[in-house]
Scaffold this active site. Structure first.
Site, PDB file in Angstrom:
ATOM      1  N   CYS A  21     -27.717  30.003 -28.380  1.00 43.39           N
ATOM      2  CA  CYS A  21     -26.972  29.257 -27.359  1.00 43.39           C
ATOM      3  C   CYS A  21     -25.477  29.588 -27.395  1.00 43.39           C
ATOM      4  O   CYS A  21     -24.726  29.138 -26.524  1.00 43.39           O
ATOM      5  CB  CYS A  21     -27.183  27.756 -27.523  1.00 43.39           C
ATOM      6  SG  CYS A  21     -28.876  27.277 -27.170  1.00 43.39           S
ATOM      7  N   HIS A  42     -25.605  31.825 -21.094  1.00 41.74           N
ATOM      8  CA  HIS A  42     -26.933  31.776 -20.472  1.00 41.74           C
ATOM      9  C   HIS A  42     -26.921  30.672 -19.423  1.00 41.74           C
ATOM     10  O   HIS A  42     -25.977  29.882 -19.355  1.00 41.74           O
ATOM     11  CB  HIS A  42     -28.011  31.528 -21.535  1.00 41.74           C
ATOM     12  CG  HIS A  42     -27.828  30.226 -22.254  1.00 41.74           C
ATOM     13  ND1 HIS A  42     -26.935  30.059 -23.291  1.00 41.74           N
ATOM     14  CD2 HIS A  42     -28.400  29.020 -22.058  1.00 41.74           C
ATOM     15  CE1 HIS A  42     -26.979  28.807 -23.704  1.00 41.74           C
ATOM     16  NE2 HIS A  42     -27.847  28.157 -22.965  1.00 41.74           N
ATOM     17  N   GLU A  77     -32.076  19.781 -19.298  1.00 42.45           N
ATOM     18  CA  GLU A  77     -31.570  21.138 -19.369  1.00 42.45           C
ATOM     19  C   GLU A  77     -32.697  22.160 -19.250  1.00 42.45           C
ATOM     20  O   GLU A  77     -32.490  23.291 -18.813  1.00 42.45           O
ATOM     21  CB  GLU A  77     -30.830  21.326 -20.697  1.00 42.45           C
ATOM     22  CG  GLU A  77     -30.002  22.586 -20.765  1.00 42.45           C
ATOM     23  CD  GLU A  77     -29.314  22.739 -22.111  1.00 42.45           C
ATOM     24  OE1 GLU A  77     -28.099  22.502 -22.166  1.00 42.45           O
ATOM     25  OE2 GLU A  77     -29.964  23.085 -23.107  1.00 42.45           O
ATOM     26  N   HIS A 113     -23.540  28.344 -19.299  1.00 47.19           N
ATOM     27  CA  HIS A 113     -22.674  27.836 -20.356  1.00 47.19           C
ATOM     28  C   HIS A 113     -22.942  28.605 -21.641  1.00 47.19           C
ATOM     29  O   HIS A 113     -23.884  29.387 -21.728  1.00 47.19           O
ATOM     30  CB  HIS A 113     -22.854  26.320 -20.568  1.00 47.19           C
ATOM     31  CG  HIS A 113     -24.075  25.922 -21.326  1.00 47.19           C
ATOM     32  ND1 HIS A 113     -24.223  24.702 -21.938  1.00 47.19           N
ATOM     33  CD2 HIS A 113     -25.241  26.568 -21.559  1.00 47.19           C
ATOM     34  CE1 HIS A 113     -25.397  24.625 -22.530  1.00 47.19           C
ATOM     35  NE2 HIS A 113     -26.046  25.743 -22.299  1.00 47.19           N
ATOM     36  N   HIS A 172     -28.852  27.540 -16.888  1.00 50.48           N
ATOM     37  CA  HIS A 172     -29.854  26.473 -16.782  1.00 50.48           C
ATOM     38  C   HIS A 172     -29.898  25.979 -15.348  1.00 50.48           C
ATOM     39  O   HIS A 172     -28.901  26.054 -14.631  1.00 50.48           O
ATOM     40  CB  HIS A 172     -29.469  25.258 -17.639  1.00 50.48           C
ATOM     41  CG  HIS A 172     -29.504  25.513 -19.107  1.00 50.48           C
ATOM     42  ND1 HIS A 172     -30.668  25.656 -19.808  1.00 50.48           N
ATOM     43  CD2 HIS A 172     -28.501  25.658 -20.008  1.00 50.48           C
ATOM     44  CE1 HIS A 172     -30.388  25.862 -21.084  1.00 50.48           C
ATOM     45  NE2 HIS A 172     -29.079  25.882 -21.235  1.00 50.48           N
ATOM     46  N   HIS A 184     -23.320  26.402  -9.583  1.00 51.88           N
ATOM     47  CA  HIS A 184     -22.999  27.830  -9.570  1.00 51.88           C
ATOM     48  C   HIS A 184     -21.642  28.130 -10.207  1.00 51.88           C
ATOM     49  O   HIS A 184     -20.857  28.925  -9.688  1.00 51.88           O
ATOM     50  CB  HIS A 184     -23.096  28.410  -8.146  1.00 51.88           C
ATOM     51  CG  HIS A 184     -24.516  28.552  -7.681  1.00 51.88           C
ATOM     52  ND1 HIS A 184     -25.262  27.485  -7.266  1.00 51.88           N
ATOM     53  CD2 HIS A 184     -25.322  29.637  -7.600  1.00 51.88           C
ATOM     54  CE1 HIS A 184     -26.474  27.909  -6.939  1.00 51.88           C
ATOM     55  NE2 HIS A 184     -26.543  29.207  -7.141  1.00 51.88           N
TER      56      HIS A 184
HETATM   57 ZN   LIG Z   1     -27.901  26.134 -22.805  1.00 53.41          ZN
END
Ligand SMILES: [Zn+2]
Length: 145
Positions: A37, A41, A130, A27, A43, A78
């Protein structure tokens, strides 16, 4: 996830079910205040969904565990969260895929399905971790998400 103790939610229901799942997803937060952010990237989200109710269905379930996995894991695993334009938005902050909003959206998706069940269970909490050091708990208020 396994053997982890989650924050407890106080509710008036007789039954409570918890479903854990893990989702790998990417996201970005499209806002200047997001700093790094704002870049795409990934998670590994650890998610716990709490469903409660007073009545079971014909099979003796509040809701089938597999159904919860289908609703959330199969939809987002994914994928890039921002690509789900029916869920998230890059222009309205209340729909950015922050951890807080991801937790709320999961609660909304789950509740929408629960509303179709004859025994009318309620999603009372969604926990989204997260990272090893950051998590959010979302608890829908009665009567609104
Ligand atoms: Zn993030």
């Amino acid at each position: 996830m396994i053997q982890q103790i989650y924050p407890q939610v106080i509710h008036p229901f007789r039954y409570e079910l918890n479903k854990d799942m893990q989702i790998a997803a990417a996201h970005f937060i499209p806002h200047e205040a997001a700093g790094q952010c704002a870049n795409m990237h990934g998670h590994t989200y650890f998610i716990n969904i709490t469903v409660a109710g007073d009545e079971l269905d014909d099979s003796g379930f509040l809701i089938n565990f597999q159904q919860l996995k289908k609703l959330i894991h199969n939809r987002f695993d994914h994928t890039v969260m921002n690509d789900h334009k029916d869920v998230f938005s890059d222009t309205a902050a209340e729909h950015f895929p922050t951890t807080e909003v991801v937790a709320r959206k999961i609660a909304e998706i789950v509740q929408e399905h629960l509303d179709t069940l004859p025994n009318k269970p309620t999603c009372v909490q969604v926990f989204v971790r997260e990272s090893p050091t950051s998590y959010v708990v979302y608890r829908p208020k009665a009567g609104k998400q």
